[in-house]
Design an enzyme around this catalytic site. Structure first.
Site, PDB file in Angstrom:
ATOM      1  CB  ALA A   1     -19.204  33.375   1.847  1.00 40.41           C
TER       2      ALA A   1
ATOM      3  CG  HIS B   1     -12.650  38.149   2.507  1.00 39.67           C
ATOM      4  ND1 HIS B   1     -11.252  39.583   2.075  1.00 39.67           N
ATOM      5  CD2 HIS B   1     -13.470  38.675   1.248  1.00 39.67           C
ATOM      6  CE1 HIS B   1     -11.930  39.955   0.543  1.00 39.67           C
ATOM      7  NE2 HIS B   1     -12.733  39.874   0.639  1.00 39.67           N
TER       8      HIS B   1
ATOM      9  N   GLY C   1     -14.819  30.378  -1.708  1.00 39.38           N
ATOM     10  CA  GLY C   1     -13.582  30.275  -1.224  1.00 39.38           C
ATOM     11  C   GLY C   1     -13.733  31.701  -1.079  1.00 39.38           C
ATOM     12  CE  LYS C   2     -18.855  33.923  -3.944  1.00 41.64           C
ATOM     13  NZ  LYS C   2     -20.090  34.285  -3.941  1.00 41.64           N
ATOM     14  CB  ILE C   3     -15.943  33.777   4.198  1.00 40.45           C
ATOM     15  CG1 ILE C   3     -17.024  34.830   4.035  1.00 40.45           C
ATOM     16  CG2 ILE C   3     -15.472  34.206   5.422  1.00 40.45           C
ATOM     17  CD1 ILE C   3     -16.293  35.940   3.486  1.00 40.45           C
TER      18      ILE C   3
END
Length: 224
Positions: A167, A143, A171-173
């Protein structure tokens, strides 16, 4: 809230009402993801006079709601009791939620997330980027915008208080994401934030192209 604004009998009445609505309205020969279930529930409630709330507002504005831990809720209790009464199953497809939210992330121009508290909802919305990256699609990494309001500190190691750098490592953010963290009580901070935005950013919000998400066999995200 409990024993202050509601009593046990009201909870029981609502559970039974929701359970009976589900069995009278849903096609028990197919499964529903939680977005479909809550959309139909919002449609039902919007037709009731003086019914106003998050689910009805989301239905009226075409905003999807996902509830990944629906079994751990009053909805879960209501459905379980209804299943026991009717001796029939209601099938909820929570894996469908995972695929659908990953598809929304994939098809969006940019994505931003706002975490209010932590726990399952926080990780669920974070993992949309991870799932989209693992699936055989050319999805962006993480994101691009993220804000969280939490009362949990990161040094305990729990997800609710984890930092955005944690995060990023999954690779979430996105590693270049614009982020902001507020450590405080959501019930205090969110009204201040919403009021401030309503006063100072209304003109920007009116001009902004709003995403519209439609579901007809597959997910489509358009901007208007």
């Amino acid at each position: 809230m409990y024993d202050t604004f509601a009593d046990e009998e009201e909870f029981r009445d609502l559970d039974r009402y929701f359970g009976e609505w589900a069995f009278s309205s849903l096609d028990l020969d197919r499964s529903y993801n939680t977005r479909e279930l809550l959309h139909l529930w919002g449609k039902h409630l919007s037709g009731i006079k003086k019914s106003d709330g998050i689910v009805t507002s989301a239905y009226e504005h075409d905003v999807p709601i996902y509830c990944p831990s629906i079994a751990d809720s009053s909805y879960g209790i209501a459905l379980a009791c209804a299943v026991d009464r009717h001796r029939k199953d209601v099938r909820l497809d929570v894996i469908g939620d995972v695929l659908e939210t990953a598809d929304i992330f994939h098809r969006s121009k940019n994505s931003g997330v706002i975490y209010l508290g932590g726990g399952v909802p926080k990780n669920f919305i974070q993992q949309t980027a991870v799932t989209a990256d693992i699936l055989p699609d050319d999805a962006p990494t993480g994101h691009k915008y993220a804000m969280q309001i939490t009362a949990d500190a990161p040094h305990w190691g729990g997800l609710s208080g984890c930092t955005f750098s944690e995060a990023e490592s999954w690779g979430k953010i996105n590693e270049k994401a614009n982020t902001a963290t507020v450590y405080g009580d959501v019930t205090l901070c969110l009204p201040f934030l919403a009021t401030g935005l309503a006063q100072d950013a209304m003109e920007l919000a009116i001009k902004r192209k709003k995403p519209r998400i439609t579901f007809d066999g597959e997910v489509e995200v358009t901007y208007s």
